[in-house]
Design a protein around this motif. Structure first.
Motif, PDB file in Angstrom:
ATOM      1  N   THR A  30       0.830  -1.211   0.000  1.00 33.82           N
ATOM      2  CA  THR A  30       0.000   0.000   0.000  1.00 33.82           C
ATOM      3  C   THR A  30       0.867   1.266   0.000  1.00 33.82           C
ATOM      4  O   THR A  30       0.378   2.345   0.307  1.00 33.82           O
ATOM      5  N   SER A  32       1.963   3.095  -2.329  1.00 34.49           N
ATOM      6  CA  SER A  32       1.573   4.137  -3.286  1.00 34.49           C
ATOM      7  C   SER A  32       0.294   4.864  -2.859  1.00 34.49           C
ATOM      8  O   SER A  32      -0.088   5.851  -3.481  1.00 34.49           O
ATOM      9  N   ASN A  33      -0.347   4.409  -1.793  1.00 35.23           N
ATOM     10  CA  ASN A  33      -1.549   5.074  -1.269  1.00 35.23           C
ATOM     11  C   ASN A  33      -1.155   6.326  -0.482  1.00 35.23           C
ATOM     12  O   ASN A  33      -0.024   6.440  -0.012  1.00 35.23           O
ATOM     13  N   PRO A  34      -2.088   7.269  -0.282  1.00 31.27           N
ATOM     14  CA  PRO A  34      -1.803   8.386   0.629  1.00 31.27           C
ATOM     15  C   PRO A  34      -1.436   7.840   2.016  1.00 31.27           C
ATOM     16  O   PRO A  34      -1.846   6.751   2.402  1.00 31.27           O
ATOM     17  N   VAL A  35      -0.673   8.601   2.759  1.00 34.76           N
ATOM     18  CA  VAL A  35      -0.146   8.146   4.051  1.00 34.76           C
ATOM     19  C   VAL A  35      -1.246   7.625   4.970  1.00 34.76           C
ATOM     20  O   VAL A  35      -1.069   6.615   5.654  1.00 34.76           O
ATOM     21  N   TYR A  37      -3.762   5.973   4.289  1.00 33.57           N
ATOM     22  CA  TYR A  37      -4.279   4.683   3.836  1.00 33.57           C
ATOM     23  C   TYR A  37      -3.178   3.643   3.629  1.00 33.57           C
ATOM     24  O   TYR A  37      -3.392   2.630   2.997  1.00 33.57           O
ATOM     25  N   GLN A  38      -2.002   3.882   4.171  1.00 31.27           N
ATOM     26  CA  GLN A  38      -0.919   2.905   4.073  1.00 31.27           C
ATOM     27  C   GLN A  38      -0.975   1.927   5.242  1.00 31.27           C
ATOM     28  O   GLN A  38      -1.405   2.286   6.334  1.00 31.27           O
ATOM     29  N   SER A  80     -10.141   2.133   2.703  1.00 34.00           N
ATOM     30  CA  SER A  80     -10.817   3.429   2.584  1.00 34.00           C
ATOM     31  C   SER A  80     -12.223   3.239   2.052  1.00 34.00           C
ATOM     32  O   SER A  80     -12.597   2.190   1.601  1.00 34.00           O
TER      33      SER A  80
END
Length: 80
Positions: A30, A32-35, A37-38, A80
């Motif tokens: 994860t 590459s997800n925004p922080v 959503y990691q 999310s």
């Protein structure tokens, strides 16, 4: 996985306890997800414990059981 069982000589009842341990497991990437959503690369280890009690009548067995005794739940299973 382990299973403990007890059955007396009278065969009147039976008690079973199951223990399933899950070790660290790789999770989907994860990064590459925004922080917000990691997630970590690996899960924490956990255990699931189940039990069952069986009572024997002459021609019928009655049983009751409990699954996931310690109520393990995955935190935020949907990102999310």
């Amino acid at each position: 996985m382990s299973n403990l069982g007890y059955k007396p000589l009278s065969n009147l009842f039976r008690l079973d306890l199951s223990f399933h341990w899950y070790g660290e497991q790789r999770l989907p990437d994860t990064q590459s997800n925004p922080v917000a959503y990691q997630r970590p690369d690996y899960s924490k280890d956990y255990a699931i414990v189940n039990t069952q009690f069986t009572y024997n009548l002459k021609s019928v067995e009655l049983y009751t059981g409990c699954e996931n005794i310690f109520n393990f739940r995955q935190d935020q299973p949907i990102i999310s």
